[in-house]
Design a protein around this motif. Structure first.
Motif, PDB file in Angstrom:
ATOM      1  N   GLN A  96      49.128   1.428   9.061  1.00  0.00           N
ATOM      2  CA  GLN A  96      50.528   1.772   8.772  1.00  0.00           C
ATOM      3  C   GLN A  96      50.815   3.216   9.139  1.00  0.00           C
ATOM      4  OE1 GLN A  96      50.804   0.684   4.641  1.00  0.00           O
ATOM      5  NE2 GLN A  96      51.405  -1.424   5.123  1.00  0.00           N
ATOM      6  N   GLN A  97      49.870   4.081   8.863  1.00  0.00           N
ATOM      7  CA  GLN A  97      50.048   5.501   9.199  1.00  0.00           C
ATOM      8  C   GLN A  97      50.139   5.679  10.711  1.00  0.00           C
ATOM      9  OE1 GLN A  97      47.120   8.065   7.458  1.00  0.00           O
ATOM     10  NE2 GLN A  97      47.839   9.857   8.566  1.00  0.00           N
ATOM     11  N   GLN A  98      49.350   4.921  11.460  1.00  0.00           N
ATOM     12  CA  GLN A  98      49.392   5.015  12.924  1.00  0.00           C
ATOM     13  C   GLN A  98      50.721   4.499  13.470  1.00  0.00           C
ATOM     14  OE1 GLN A  98      46.102   2.809  14.544  1.00  0.00           O
ATOM     15  NE2 GLN A  98      44.784   4.605  14.592  1.00  0.00           N
ATOM     16  N   GLN A  99      51.256   3.453  12.843  1.00  0.00           N
ATOM     17  CA  GLN A  99      52.462   2.811  13.360  1.00  0.00           C
ATOM     18  C   GLN A  99      53.750   3.476  12.899  1.00  0.00           C
ATOM     19  OE1 GLN A  99      51.867  -1.186  12.061  1.00  0.00           O
ATOM     20  NE2 GLN A  99      50.337  -1.617  13.622  1.00  0.00           N
ATOM     21  N   SER A 100      53.686   4.229  11.819  1.00  0.00           N
ATOM     22  CA  SER A 100      54.922   4.838  11.332  1.00  0.00           C
ATOM     23  C   SER A 100      55.355   5.928  12.302  1.00  0.00           C
ATOM     24  CB  SER A 100      54.731   5.421   9.933  1.00  0.00           C
ATOM     25  OG  SER A 100      53.878   6.533   9.985  1.00  0.00           O
ATOM     26  N   PRO A 101      56.612   5.855  12.700  1.00  0.00           N
ATOM     27  CA  PRO A 101      57.089   6.879  13.637  1.00  0.00           C
ATOM     28  C   PRO A 101      57.081   8.236  12.958  1.00  0.00           C
ATOM     29  CG  PRO A 101      58.902   5.519  12.876  1.00  0.00           C
ATOM     30  CD  PRO A 101      57.639   4.943  12.287  1.00  0.00           C
ATOM     31  N   ARG A 102      56.693   9.184  13.707  1.00  0.00           N
ATOM     32  CA  ARG A 102      56.708  10.552  13.188  1.00  0.00           C
ATOM     33  C   ARG A 102      58.148  10.942  12.911  1.00  0.00           C
ATOM     34  NH1 ARG A 102      51.690  11.027  12.410  1.00  0.00           N
ATOM     35  NH2 ARG A 102      50.237  11.434  14.069  1.00  0.00           N
ATOM     36  N   SER A 103      58.376  11.576  11.803  1.00  0.00           N
ATOM     37  CA  SER A 103      59.737  12.006  11.515  1.00  0.00           C
ATOM     38  C   SER A 103      60.108  13.113  12.487  1.00  0.00           C
ATOM     39  CB  SER A 103      59.854  12.487  10.073  1.00  0.00           C
ATOM     40  OG  SER A 103      58.916  13.495   9.830  1.00  0.00           O
TER      41      SER A 103
END
Length: 195
Positions: free
Chosen positions: A176-183
């Motif tokens: 999930q951390q890898q897939q979450s778009p960077r803000s």
């Protein structure tokens, strides 16, 4: 080098990477890392430190401490030790999935990237699943069943199942951390100045 010796070397280098330490403080922090299942003696620590000194991974500095002006040896990591630590912490091979190695690598996960963490977590999960499958198949009684042996087997199976759930949660969180778009970072603008 045995897996226990390798795990100890990794732990020492990791702790010295954070800051120089004298033997007593190093042993205290190592015991916190190893947990209650393994208490590290000075008889194990100092020979390991001597091996690392000979290999050029650490150096000794002598300082004077306290009111007694007693000399104290402080251990520091060298550039060679930092390189060795970096290599050890990013190794994702089968030894990284074994009990003691995994524990030490996990303690320093904040110094690795997500891909390395995922490979180690997934390898560990796979290794534990094999162990669980073997334990379940070995549990089939072939003769008289001793109540305490049976309880010990049940406890082992439940412990592995619990760790498998924990690993699965960690792996899910990493994905999930890898897939979450960077803000998006706000653009830095220079204010218009009226002159």
């Amino acid at each position: 080098m045995s897996s226990k010796a390798a795990a100890l070397e990794l732990a020492v280098l990791g702790l010295l990477h954070e800051s120089p330490l004298h033997g007593y403080e190093l042993r205290k922090r190592l015991n916190l890392l190893f947990g209650w299942t393994r208490v590290l003696s000075y008889g194990s620590l100092y020979p390991a430190l001597k091996r690392m000194l000979r290999a050029g991974l650490v150096i000794e500095d002598t300082t004077t401490a306290g009111v007694s002006r007693r000399q104290r040896i402080v251990y520091r990591i060298t550039a060679a030790g930092e390189a060795r630590f970096a290599g050890m912490i990013t190794d994702v091979g089968p030894s990284a999935w074994e009990d003691e190695d995994f524990t030490m690598r996990f303690a320093f996960f904040s110094r690795t990237d997500s891909e390395v963490r995922l490979r180690i977590l997934e390898g560990r999960r796979s290794r534990l699943q094999e162990r669980l499958d073997r334990a379940r198949s070995d549990r089939q009684p072939t003769g008289p069943v001793d109540r305490y042996v049976s309880e010990l087997q049940r406890h082992s199976i439940e412990s592995v199942e619990r760790e498998l759930r924990w690993l699965t949660d960690l792996i899910t969180a990493e994905h999930q951390q890898q897939q979450s778009p960077r803000s998006p970072q706000p653009e830095h603008r220079t204010p218009d100045l009226d002159v």
